[in-house]
Design a protein around this motif. Structure first.
Motif, mmCIF file in Angstrom:
data_model
loop_
_atom_site.group_PDB
_atom_site.id
_atom_site.type_symbol
_atom_site.label_atom_id
_atom_site.label_comp_id
_atom_site.label_asym_id
_atom_site.label_seq_id
_atom_site.Cartn_x
_atom_site.Cartn_y
_atom_site.Cartn_z
ATOM 1 N N LEU A 85 -34.055 68.121 31.154
ATOM 2 C CA LEU A 85 -34.824 69.021 30.289
ATOM 3 C C LEU A 85 -33.922 69.737 29.278
ATOM 4 O O LEU A 85 -34.338 69.981 28.147
ATOM 5 C CB LEU A 85 -35.638 70.017 31.121
ATOM 6 C CG LEU A 85 -36.721 70.792 30.363
ATOM 7 C CD1 LEU A 85 -37.696 69.865 29.648
ATOM 8 C CD2 LEU A 85 -37.486 71.729 31.277
ATOM 9 N N SER A 119 -40.214 64.903 31.879
ATOM 10 C CA SER A 119 -41.024 65.422 32.990
ATOM 11 C C SER A 119 -41.053 64.453 34.162
ATOM 12 O O SER A 119 -40.950 64.863 35.325
ATOM 13 C CB SER A 119 -42.465 65.657 32.540
ATOM 14 O OG SER A 119 -42.501 66.636 31.554
ATOM 15 N N HIS A 157 -40.653 73.960 32.192
ATOM 16 C CA HIS A 157 -39.676 74.581 33.102
ATOM 17 C C HIS A 157 -40.357 75.537 34.079
ATOM 18 O O HIS A 157 -40.084 75.514 35.281
ATOM 19 C CB HIS A 157 -38.634 75.309 32.269
ATOM 20 C CG HIS A 157 -37.635 76.076 33.078
ATOM 21 N ND1 HIS A 157 -36.853 75.479 34.048
ATOM 22 C CD2 HIS A 157 -37.304 77.398 33.095
ATOM 23 C CE1 HIS A 157 -36.073 76.396 34.614
ATOM 24 N NE2 HIS A 157 -36.336 77.561 34.060
#
Lengths: 336, 336
Positions: B186, B151, B89
């Motif tokens: 995420l 990702s 992040h």
């Protein structure tokens, strides 16, 4: 039995034997690369393809493939991993060009100039993520460890270089740390993973690692030297590019260390961006000649090249070994 | 036995129960984060620390920790993985701020403004590599697969957003694709990996994934709405930031779709950067009110919030579940 001693030759070496050695495998690697560059977002394959199809030598995947042949690996796992290595390298180049504000690479406009910095940063991130997906598909935690560590080392080396930028008193040791991280770490990992997929001994892994690492350093040092050799162009790079950008490289480090107070003033001005004209470059050339800075950069390169060759002495003689030795000879001979 | 039906409440919810739930675990995660930010290159912990210590809520690692408690996991593997999620992040934020040319985040100057874009790009790369090193240390290929895929999806979403920038006719579906990739992927992965380390069923994995994904979308939509609510400031973000940057968000998409020809002209001008003044923003506020664009953005957020809550209905009731439900209520209530 007498050991075969391989010494650097004086005839003109070529990368051709290595290219031929891996040609079949490289076609498989290229297929993986093309497949994994795909995305529903058209900009991704477009931008990535510009660089990946843009005349690079695929040096790093080539090293994985050649290393696998050297040790007699007969599987195909290394194709995916070689593609993964190339993706890491491509991501690094995309980010490098943003960081350096470069406008040309291998004689073509850089992606950041064509599509802008934001796209280059993000597509770099995408390729980096893809490289890990490829490794995960292969499923070797050991390979993942080697390549994730290499990636962290590369990034650390890039930051180190950034903080060292325009510092004329950088010194040879710190410079070697930087290129060891920035360039040689991925060369080393690319070779080493071949031994991992072939499940060879730690000693063989480390021998291949040493081959890649030393070749990587030699390769970078010769690149540095070429910038100060007026009839260069071997790498799609023009003489004087590094100089005009104020880049700290070994020729500058040596010329600065060996120069007079006046010379040092000149180099400080050049590195800090106050001397980037043609006359300045001509003067720089004369200073590196006087101080033998290019000759000795090449001598250093030969030292690492010899170490690369010696590190694979324990492997069986044959076509792969000959090609890997000649690749080193080619790397160190480029500037002549 | 009667099922317990959890519905969004109308009282003022808080993130406090979630914060208390994970406080002990979060201390362990913070220790990992601090340890792994370290580097011999001082700029790395300095720059990374600015953002990591800079008042973020650690929402994503918090979700990993809460999810682990929900399913009764009693190990510690998730500490390292939660740190890994936070590194992904943080890397994304560093690159985002470069891509957007942002100068403020959470009310503080961004890293790219203080240290420059090159350093932000490279330290982002470093943190990204470190996040993979942490996953590799944990050793679960399944976790590696989930997070490397997240990702890649994030990066793809960012590129998608970049190519969609300043396109007033973006449409709700494509916008949801973008935030699903950029934000929700995420959140989903952060929750899901808790079930993976606890070796729970695929169904439990997917339930946690759905919780995170829906919460992520709700979270982003409320963020979008806050920008058009004049007394905002909840997130360290000022009302009108998105508007002045010409960002396409759901309130704009709805107000554009529902507006008159004249309104559409206004939104097109605004998104293309020709209307960024205070009077323009006041007019934008009046248009989103007339078209109920903010109200309906929040209604959409509540829809995803309710789905997040329903997706964890199958888990045992208790403190963790209550906290996770209230976190959703908090997320969707922020704009009131």
């Amino acid at each position: 039995m007498t050991a075969t001693v391989h010494r650097l030759k004086t005839t003109t070496p070529s990368l051709e034997p290595m290219l031929q050695l891996v040609a079949g495998d490289m076609a498989a690697v290229n297929a993986v690369i093309l497949d994994r560059m795909r995305s529903d977002i058209p900009l991704i394959p477009e931008l990535a393809g510009h660089l990946i199809a843009g005349g690079g030598k695929r040096m790093r995947p080539m090293l994985t493939l050649a290393s696998a042949q050297l040790i007699g690996y007969d599987g195909t796992r290394h194709h995916r991993l070689a593609a993964s290595v190339e993706f890491i390298h491509t991501a690094t180049l995309l980010h490098d060009d943003v960081v350096d504000g470069s406008d040309l690479r291998r004689g073509r406009r850089t992606a950041n100039i064509i599509w802008g910095n934001p796209a280059s940063v993000l597509v770099g991130d995408f390729l980096f993520s893809r490289s890990f997906e490829l490794m995960v598909e292969d499923g070797s935690l050991k390979v993942l460890k080697i390549l994730s560590n290499a990636s962290a080392v590369i990034a650390e080396g890039e930051v180190n270089q950034l903080t060292a930028a325009r510092r004329v008193d950088l010194g040879e040791d710190r410079y070697l740390d930087i290129i060891g991280a920035k360039t040689a770490a991925l060369f080393a990992a690319a070779c080493r993973i071949a031994a991992v997929v072939a499940e060879r001994s730690e000693a063989e892994e480390m021998a291949l690692d040493a081959y890649g690492r030393n070749l990587g350093i030699a390769f970078q040092l010769v690149d540095d030297a070429i910038d100060y050799v007026s009839d260069a162009g071997t790498m799609g790079k023009d003489a004087g590019d590094d100089f005009r950008e104020g880049k700290m490289t070994l020729p500058v480090i040596l010329a600065y260390a060996r120069g007079s107070a006046e010379d040092r003033k000149f180099w400080k001005d050049a590195v800090e961006g106050r001397r980037a004209g043609d006359a300045d470059f001509a003067h720089a050339i004369s200073l590196v000649r006087q101080t033998r800075a290019v000759d000795d950069t090449l001598a250093r390169a030969r030292h690492y090249g010899q170490r690369a060759i010696d590190s694979i002495a324990g492997f069986a003689d044959g076509r792969a070994k000959d090609a890997m030795i000649e690749a080193v000879e080619f790397a160190v001979a480029r500037a002549y």
